[in-house]
Design an enzyme around this catalytic site. Structure first.
Site, PDB file in Angstrom:
ATOM      1  N   GLY A  58       0.826  -1.149  -0.071  1.00  0.00           N
ATOM      2  CA  GLY A  58       0.033   0.087  -0.027  1.00  0.00           C
ATOM      3  C   GLY A  58       1.027   1.142  -0.025  1.00  0.00           C
ATOM      4  CB  SER A 100       7.722   2.557   5.027  1.00  0.00           C
ATOM      5  OG  SER A 100       7.606   1.486   6.023  1.00  0.00           O
ATOM      6  CB  SER A 102       4.673   0.228   9.799  1.00  0.00           C
ATOM      7  OG  SER A 102       5.491  -0.329   8.808  1.00  0.00           O
ATOM      8  CB  THR A 105       8.370  -1.724   4.814  1.00  0.00           C
ATOM      9  OG1 THR A 105       6.999  -1.227   5.267  1.00  0.00           O
ATOM     10  CG2 THR A 105       8.055  -2.789   3.837  1.00  0.00           C
ATOM     11  NE  ARG A 148      -6.491  -3.450   2.875  1.00  0.00           N
ATOM     12  CZ  ARG A 148      -6.200  -4.154   4.002  1.00  0.00           C
ATOM     13  NH1 ARG A 148      -4.785  -4.240   4.420  1.00  0.00           N
ATOM     14  NH2 ARG A 148      -6.992  -4.705   4.745  1.00  0.00           N
ATOM     15  CD  GLU A 233      -3.149  -5.444   1.135  1.00  0.00           C
ATOM     16  OE1 GLU A 233      -2.847  -5.576   2.405  1.00  0.00           O
ATOM     17  OE2 GLU A 233      -2.835  -4.695   0.172  1.00  0.00           O
ATOM     18  CG  HIS A 249       1.901  -6.648 -28.596  1.00  0.00           C
ATOM     19  ND1 HIS A 249       2.444  -6.592 -29.956  1.00  0.00           N
ATOM     20  CD2 HIS A 249       1.410  -5.485 -28.255  1.00  0.00           C
ATOM     21  CE1 HIS A 249       1.961  -5.414 -30.135  1.00  0.00           C
ATOM     22  NE2 HIS A 249       1.611  -4.668 -29.523  1.00  0.00           N
ATOM     23  CE  LYS A 343       4.272  -7.150   7.087  1.00  0.00           C
ATOM     24  NZ  LYS A 343       3.616  -5.797   7.622  1.00  0.00           N
TER      25      LYS A 343
END
Length: 349
Positions: A58, A100, A102, A105, A148, A233, A249, A343
């Site tokens: 996000g 970021s 938070s 990351t 996000r 999400e 293509h 994580k």
């Protein structure tokens, strides 16, 4: 299954208030512009010969949008880096912006450390975390949400940095238009608007039990990525996106042989009158081919006069669709249990 016209049920399915965060996107954009106008940015950063934006998920999508929206305005190249390492060209003349929410990351932190070792010109957009500690003068904002759901901040603050440094013209008139278009559109898409009058609810119902594949071009290409990730999400469902003219293509060779896609897939076409004329024609021919081969599809035309307005308004629409998809699937649109597990496992290694 939740009745999309039962507002109480919708809100019980959304205990962390993702719907409120989606509704606040216009406010986020205005707030972010006010914040970045007062933040300190070293004047010599205007001498950078390239810009690299670090981010994931996000926090990265804002970079995708900015790069695409200023493509014909910015005199230096903009590169989006979703990796632990950096391309070789990054050095003292590169402006590296870490985004970021938070501030923790791991991929972004690793690349930011490498940029620091190379002597790059550094900026950081974050709410807190390790990134705020690493950066000399972090550009911070305060907003409680999933990363996000803070797109207005990451997008507009990045755009503001480029404006402050003289890389792009002042986007304030286009931003104001985008805010007004989103406010008008949002008034037609919120939970209390009945399905009969709510295009986002109707599209969510169309997508129930289906596999969405989003097609877009030019300034809406990163919007297609945003729709895909929001369906993942918020809606907890698989979704994919492709970009014109490239898909002409390769992907079209599969159209005559849709297999299970004929039953499960729905192609979502994000169109715009601002596309290159040949791309407008390509979308028309794509719809003809989808009809010919019996593949379900749906299209919408972006609202607004400017590229920025069209991108943001189409994002706003897709975010609401993802919220209603979550309700139909009975899942919490704010939860990220699987990402949290991933994580945790990585941290154990």
């Amino acid at each position: 299954m939740i009745d999309l016209d039962d507002v109480g049920a919708l809100r019980r399915n959304d205990p962390q208030g993702m719907g409120e965060r989606i509704a606040e996107l216009p406010w986020q954009c205005r707030q972010a512009w006010e914040i970045i106008e007062s933040q300190p940015i070293p004047a010599d950063y205007a001498q950078a010969d390239s810009v690299v934006i670090l981010g994931m998920g996000g926090s990265a999508i804002g970079g995708d949008l900015v790069r695409t929206l200023v493509r014909d305005l910015c005199p230096v190249p903009i590169f989006i880096n979703r990796r632990y390492d950096l391309p070789r060209f990054v050095g003292q003349d590169t402006l590296v912006i870490a985004s970021s929410y938070s501030g923790n990351t791991e991929e972004t932190l690793a690349a930011f450390r490498e940029a620091s070792r190379r002597g790059a010109k550094l900026l950081a957009l974050t709410t807190d975390g390790e990134l705020a500690q690493m950066a000399k003068n972090p550009l911070t904002f305060s907003y409680v949400a999933q990363p996000r759901a803070a797109l207005g901040f990451s997008l507009v603050m990045l755009l503001g940095i480029l404006t402050r440094l003289g890389f792009v013209p002042d986007p304030a008139p286009d931003l104001e238009e985008a805010i007004e278009v989103m406010k008008e559109l949002g008034s037609k898409l919120r939970e209390e608007v009945p399905t009969s009058q709510n295009a986002a609810k109707r599209l969510a119902l169309l997508l129930r039990g289906k596999l969405p594949v989003i097609y877009a071009a030019q300034h809406l290409a990163p919007v297609a990525r945003r729709w895909k990730t929001q369906f993942n999400e918020n809606g907890k469902c698989f979704a994919f996106f492709e970009v014109l003219p490239e898909l002409h293509h390769n992907t079209v060779e599969a159209f005559p042989y849709p297999g299970e896609l004929a039953e499960k897939g729905v192609i979502l076409l994000l169109t715009s009158r601002l596309y290159h004329p040949r791309n407008i024609l390509r979308f028309q021919v794509t719809e003809e081919m989808l009809d010919r081969y019996g593949i379900a599809h749906w299209s919408t035309e972006a609202e607004g006069r400017s590229l920025l307005s069209q991108a943001l308004s189409t994002i706003h629409f897709g975010d609401y669709v993802s919220l209603f998809l979550a309700a139909l699937r009975g899942v919490n649109p704010s939860s990220v249990e699987t990402i949290a597990y991933l994580k945790k496992r990585l941290a154990q290694a």
